[in-house]
Scaffold this motif. Sequence first.
Motif, short mmCIF file in Angstrom:
data_model
loop_
_atom_site.label_atom_id
_atom_site.label_comp_id
_atom_site.label_asym_id
_atom_site.label_seq_id
_atom_site.Cartn_x
_atom_site.Cartn_y
_atom_site.Cartn_z
N GLU A 103 0.82 -1.23 -0.12
CA GLU A 103 0.13 0.05 0.10
C GLU A 103 0.97 1.50 0.10
O GLU A 103 0.58 2.12 -0.56
CB GLU A 103 -0.99 -0.03 1.21
CG GLU A 103 -2.13 -1.01 1.06
CD GLU A 103 -2.88 -1.11 2.20
OE1 GLU A 103 -2.33 -0.42 3.41
OE2 GLU A 103 -4.07 -1.75 2.20
N ARG A 104 1.83 1.25 0.82
CA ARG A 104 2.89 2.20 0.74
C ARG A 104 3.41 2.39 -0.64
O ARG A 104 3.47 3.65 -1.24
CB ARG A 104 3.92 2.24 1.81
CG ARG A 104 3.68 2.47 3.12
CD ARG A 104 4.88 2.70 4.01
NE ARG A 104 5.44 1.40 4.10
CZ ARG A 104 5.54 0.47 5.17
NH1 ARG A 104 4.53 0.57 5.87
NH2 ARG A 104 6.21 -0.56 4.88
N GLU A 158 0.95 3.89 -2.90
CA GLU A 158 0.64 5.37 -2.44
C GLU A 158 1.96 6.26 -3.08
O GLU A 158 1.83 7.34 -3.63
CB GLU A 158 0.35 5.49 -1.13
CG GLU A 158 0.30 7.14 -0.76
CD GLU A 158 0.12 7.06 0.83
OE1 GLU A 158 -0.35 8.38 1.46
OE2 GLU A 158 -0.01 6.15 1.30
N THR A 180 1.20 6.45 -6.82
CA THR A 180 0.19 7.37 -7.24
C THR A 180 0.69 8.88 -7.08
O THR A 180 0.40 9.76 -8.10
CB THR A 180 -0.97 7.09 -6.31
OG1 THR A 180 -1.33 5.79 -6.59
CG2 THR A 180 -2.15 8.10 -6.74
N THR A 181 1.42 9.34 -5.86
CA THR A 181 2.05 10.53 -5.56
C THR A 181 2.81 10.97 -6.71
O THR A 181 2.98 11.99 -7.35
CB THR A 181 2.67 10.79 -4.31
OG1 THR A 181 1.56 10.36 -3.35
CG2 THR A 181 2.94 12.03 -4.12
N GLY A 216 -6.41 2.98 -5.85
CA GLY A 216 -7.05 3.53 -4.64
C GLY A 216 -8.42 3.44 -4.51
O GLY A 216 -8.85 3.85 -3.35
#
Length: 444
Positions: free
Chosen positions: A235-236, A239, A242-243, A298
């Motif tokens: 998940e990190r 994330e 995505t960022t 997400g």
Amino acid sequence: MSRKTGFIGWLRRRAPRGLYTQSLIIIIAPMVLLQGVVAFVFLERHYELVTKRLSSAVSRDIAALVDLHQSKPPVSDAEIVRIARERLALQVEFLPPQALPPPLPRPFFSILDERLSEEIADDIKLPFWIDTVGRSNFVEIRIQLGDAVMKVLARRNQTYASNSHIFLIWMVGASLVLLGVAIYFLRAQLRPILALSEAAESFGKGRAAPDFRPRGAREIRLAAESFVSMRDRIERAMEQRTTMLAGVSHDLRTILTRFRLQLALLEDSPEVEDLNRDVEEMSRMLEGYLAFMRGDAGEPASPTDIPQMLQDLKRAAETSGVSATVESHGESMAIVRPDAFRRCLQNLVANAARYAKRIAIVAVHDGRLLEVKIDDDGPGIPPDKREEVFRPFLRLDEARNQDGTGSSGLGLAITRDIARSHGGDVTLEASPLGGLRAVVRVPA
């Protein structure tokens, strides 16, 4: 193949596959084996020995009564009856001289009949007749004395170990108690394994499992903690990706916007029109690349009205000038990520509308699996190319990619990525309409 190998293979094919059933067998099999050995030792050794000694005692008592009857001077029959009743707990009756009844068939469980007959034959050495079956609580014995027939009734528990059923009841009862305790603790250990399996399956389908926490035995907790750590790392990473993609998208869109403004300030010319088309194509390709990398991971899963989604896709396809039909069977609501799943189906429908004139969409949801079939009457894809088209950036030079639409070759790759993120897949087949059939299967 040898007979041993064949038997082992047959046994493996029919062996239970579940951990719960296998664990029960591991518990029950030694217990049954142990109880069987104990029962055999008890019944064949202890039970036989006790029965032999009891039968021997009764036989000696009867032999003593026969000796009293044949003593000089003889003891009266009434006195023998009294002694047998008061001292030996036997019921004795003297019958007139008569022939002994014919021998009775030997009972199925004949240990009492055998032991008592052997002891009487050894101790008395007179003709006798024995009945161990006729009366439930007594054993009848008749001795031929010459001038009379002595009839003796002995309680059955005087001649054999009648309390063996207590041992058997205790053994079975203890086994059931131990088995119940084992099943209770086994189920308590299997529940964390099932919870871990459900959490892993939910994560694989893109669904959250907030209630999951490591529990159970130490090894199970270690496996659960490893899963939680792996899930957090994934998940990190998602994330962070995505960022990063958001930043890249912003920067590249800024540059493309600057290009458009500069082109807008130039006078119209064929060169400017070509540059505008290049910028638009670059913008489309950029959006496709970012969408493929992002994958809409997400978005949370939620109940989605599949028939309504298919109707929306049908109307969108009809605006392209194709004829489209929709059928839905089974449950209407499915647990999917709505935007991602819509995009998955939209890519397939748009791809079919680009090359065909007729489209048929059929959805079947049986409560566990959602299957959506999209058929068209277009040129199709050769069978040897149906798996290759899912590779990113691949563009076929066949009929389905000759219209110069500037496709980036990511549509089917995105579609499969979304389906697999739901725990399903997308396959391509020949369509009954003559073109291509795309099949989306996801657990829902």
